[in-house]
Design a protein around this motif. Sequence first.
Motif, PDB file in Angstrom:
ATOM      1  N   THR A  42       0.845  -1.178   0.000  1.00 53.67           N
ATOM      2  CA  THR A  42       0.000   0.000   0.000  1.00 53.67           C
ATOM      3  C   THR A  42       0.885   1.234   0.000  1.00 53.67           C
ATOM      4  O   THR A  42       2.103   1.159   0.214  1.00 53.67           O
ATOM      5  CB  THR A  42      -0.905   0.016   1.233  1.00 53.67           C
ATOM      6  OG1 THR A  42      -0.083   0.115   2.418  1.00 53.67           O
ATOM      7  CG2 THR A  42      -1.761  -1.239   1.303  1.00 53.67           C
ATOM      8  N   ARG A  78       0.818   3.417   2.267  1.00 50.52           N
ATOM      9  CA  ARG A  78       1.310   3.478   3.648  1.00 50.52           C
ATOM     10  C   ARG A  78       2.598   2.650   3.790  1.00 50.52           C
ATOM     11  O   ARG A  78       3.574   3.087   4.406  1.00 50.52           O
ATOM     12  CB  ARG A  78       0.247   2.948   4.603  1.00 50.52           C
ATOM     13  CG  ARG A  78       0.577   3.158   6.080  1.00 50.52           C
ATOM     14  CD  ARG A  78      -0.182   2.173   6.946  1.00 50.52           C
ATOM     15  NE  ARG A  78      -1.611   2.200   6.710  1.00 50.52           N
ATOM     16  CZ  ARG A  78      -2.482   2.957   7.371  1.00 50.52           C
ATOM     17  NH1 ARG A  78      -2.047   3.759   8.331  1.00 50.52           N
ATOM     18  NH2 ARG A  78      -3.770   2.906   7.094  1.00 50.52           N
ATOM     19  N   LEU A 109       0.444  12.672   6.134  1.00 52.49           N
ATOM     20  CA  LEU A 109      -0.340  11.701   5.369  1.00 52.49           C
ATOM     21  C   LEU A 109      -0.694  10.484   6.224  1.00 52.49           C
ATOM     22  O   LEU A 109      -1.817   9.982   6.180  1.00 52.49           O
ATOM     23  CB  LEU A 109       0.447  11.257   4.137  1.00 52.49           C
ATOM     24  CG  LEU A 109       0.628  12.295   3.028  1.00 52.49           C
ATOM     25  CD1 LEU A 109       1.619  11.796   1.987  1.00 52.49           C
ATOM     26  CD2 LEU A 109      -0.714  12.607   2.367  1.00 52.49           C
ATOM     27  N   LEU A 110       0.246  10.014   7.022  1.00 49.32           N
ATOM     28  CA  LEU A 110       0.005   8.837   7.853  1.00 49.32           C
ATOM     29  C   LEU A 110      -0.985   9.119   8.977  1.00 49.32           C
ATOM     30  O   LEU A 110      -1.721   8.225   9.405  1.00 49.32           O
ATOM     31  CB  LEU A 110       1.329   8.329   8.438  1.00 49.32           C
ATOM     32  CG  LEU A 110       2.324   7.731   7.437  1.00 49.32           C
ATOM     33  CD1 LEU A 110       3.619   7.371   8.134  1.00 49.32           C
ATOM     34  CD2 LEU A 110       1.726   6.514   6.747  1.00 49.32           C
ATOM     35  N   ASP A 152      -3.614  10.978   8.879  1.00 51.78           N
ATOM     36  CA  ASP A 152      -4.987  10.955   8.360  1.00 51.78           C
ATOM     37  C   ASP A 152      -4.979  10.200   7.036  1.00 51.78           C
ATOM     38  O   ASP A 152      -5.158  10.776   5.971  1.00 51.78           O
ATOM     39  CB  ASP A 152      -5.518  12.378   8.168  1.00 51.78           C
ATOM     40  CG  ASP A 152      -6.972  12.396   7.692  1.00 51.78           C
ATOM     41  OD1 ASP A 152      -7.665  11.373   7.870  1.00 51.78           O
ATOM     42  OD2 ASP A 152      -7.407  13.419   7.131  1.00 51.78           O
ATOM     43  N   TYR A 153      -4.744   8.889   7.143  1.00 51.25           N
ATOM     44  CA  TYR A 153      -4.565   8.056   5.949  1.00 51.25           C
ATOM     45  C   TYR A 153      -5.856   7.314   5.617  1.00 51.25           C
ATOM     46  O   TYR A 153      -6.530   6.796   6.524  1.00 51.25           O
ATOM     47  CB  TYR A 153      -3.444   7.047   6.207  1.00 51.25           C
ATOM     48  CG  TYR A 153      -3.095   6.194   5.020  1.00 51.25           C
ATOM     49  CD1 TYR A 153      -2.162   6.609   4.092  1.00 51.25           C
ATOM     50  CD2 TYR A 153      -3.722   4.963   4.836  1.00 51.25           C
ATOM     51  CE1 TYR A 153      -1.841   5.814   2.999  1.00 51.25           C
ATOM     52  CE2 TYR A 153      -3.410   4.167   3.742  1.00 51.25           C
ATOM     53  CZ  TYR A 153      -2.468   4.603   2.831  1.00 51.25           C
ATOM     54  OH  TYR A 153      -2.166   3.816   1.749  1.00 51.25           O
ATOM     55  N   PRO A 154      -6.266   7.266   4.347  1.00 50.63           N
ATOM     56  CA  PRO A 154      -5.625   7.871   3.169  1.00 50.63           C
ATOM     57  C   PRO A 154      -6.183   9.252   2.818  1.00 50.63           C
ATOM     58  O   PRO A 154      -5.802   9.837   1.827  1.00 50.63           O
ATOM     59  CB  PRO A 154      -5.981   6.870   2.069  1.00 50.63           C
ATOM     60  CG  PRO A 154      -7.350   6.403   2.450  1.00 50.63           C
ATOM     61  CD  PRO A 154      -7.375   6.357   3.955  1.00 50.63           C
ATOM     62  N   GLY A 182      -4.222  12.381   1.567  1.00 52.93           N
ATOM     63  CA  GLY A 182      -3.600  12.391   0.250  1.00 52.93           C
ATOM     64  C   GLY A 182      -4.568  12.454  -0.904  1.00 52.93           C
ATOM     65  O   GLY A 182      -4.155  12.431  -2.063  1.00 52.93           O
ATOM     66  N   LEU A 197      -4.002   5.889  -4.158  1.00 54.36           N
ATOM     67  CA  LEU A 197      -4.787   6.066  -2.932  1.00 54.36           C
ATOM     68  C   LEU A 197      -6.277   5.833  -3.197  1.00 54.36           C
ATOM     69  O   LEU A 197      -6.974   5.215  -2.383  1.00 54.36           O
ATOM     70  CB  LEU A 197      -4.578   7.465  -2.357  1.00 54.36           C
ATOM     71  CG  LEU A 197      -3.251   7.710  -1.639  1.00 54.36           C
ATOM     72  CD1 LEU A 197      -3.144   9.163  -1.215  1.00 54.36           C
ATOM     73  CD2 LEU A 197      -3.108   6.798  -0.427  1.00 54.36           C
ATOM     74  N   ARG A 245      -4.400   3.356  14.280  1.00 56.98           N
ATOM     75  CA  ARG A 245      -4.007   4.677  14.771  1.00 56.98           C
ATOM     76  C   ARG A 245      -3.783   4.689  16.273  1.00 56.98           C
ATOM     77  O   ARG A 245      -2.988   5.493  16.775  1.00 56.98           O
ATOM     78  CB  ARG A 245      -5.069   5.719  14.398  1.00 56.98           C
ATOM     79  CG  ARG A 245      -5.258   5.940  12.911  1.00 56.98           C
ATOM     80  CD  ARG A 245      -5.875   7.309  12.646  1.00 56.98           C
ATOM     81  NE  ARG A 245      -7.142   7.475  13.332  1.00 56.98           N
ATOM     82  CZ  ARG A 245      -8.330   7.248  12.771  1.00 56.98           C
ATOM     83  NH1 ARG A 245      -8.390   6.838  11.506  1.00 56.98           N
ATOM     84  NH2 ARG A 245      -9.450   7.425  13.440  1.00 56.98           N
TER      85      ARG A 245
END
Length: 292
Positions: free
Chosen positions: A7, A9, A30-31, A33-35, A38, A75, A228
């Motif tokens: 991925t 990530r 980005l990490l 609040d993934y995805p 992006g 993404l 998270r």
Amino acid sequence: MPETDETVRDLIRAHYEDLTQTERKCANALLQDYPGAGLASITEVAANADVSTPTVARMVQKLGFKGFPQFHKALLQELQAKVSGPTQRRDAWASEAPAAHLLNRFSQAVTHNLEQTFSHVDSDRFDASVALLSRTEGQLYIVGGRITRSLADYAFTHFQAIRPGVVHMTSSAATWPHYVLDMGPGDTLLIFDIRRYEANLLRLAELASERGVKVVLITDQWTSPVARVSDHAFTCWVEIPSGWDSNISTMMLLEAMIAAVQESRWPEARKRYEELDQIFDQTRLFRRPGSS
């Protein structure tokens, strides 16, 4: 687009050491609040991360993408895979399936899933998780979702025999506050959550984490939002030629954890097994081989 099953990530984590400080700042945003972080335009992504647009462009190129549009498309494809239901997944497989027999395609998919899953397991993270699952200073809580509750039940049956203080949480979220009431530092929560991810499991993990509980997550390659707040998260590859995802790689990882916990607690576990056998004999629930 990079020819890989990883991925975005995974790519960020794999190339993190190669990034500059400002590029890492973008990657971290980005990490966090993934995805979703992006999926905006490149200028919005840059502004939200408080970096320049060229910084974003350089970062995605270091991840192996030709440019931001390709990164953005990857993404979107991940997001589509996350929200797809059994019907959509079955249609996608049917349109791409080779002419070979289903048994062959199925075995190839499962083998691929196992290879990908175990190649992405970090041994240090695995050992740290086993240490959490082994310690008896606190309780070990285990819970699964609509599909994964069978995995939670399997884990409970084995861990309960290996060590004391194991709690199998019911699948009804309405009862979870009663379990959370008794949670505290020293406890561990083992959660199973694969797509479609369950909001109740995320909230449970948040509540447990706030009370000092260590959270170990077993999820799929798209990664549950529970990651998270988890202390350790393991991603298992689950796609097969079916409208449903497979739990084979997930079960294999779980069994590896069970074996490792048993090894770490031997001979205490052996003593429990012997006592358990004595109780089974007394209850006469099972027949021994050769008995009449």
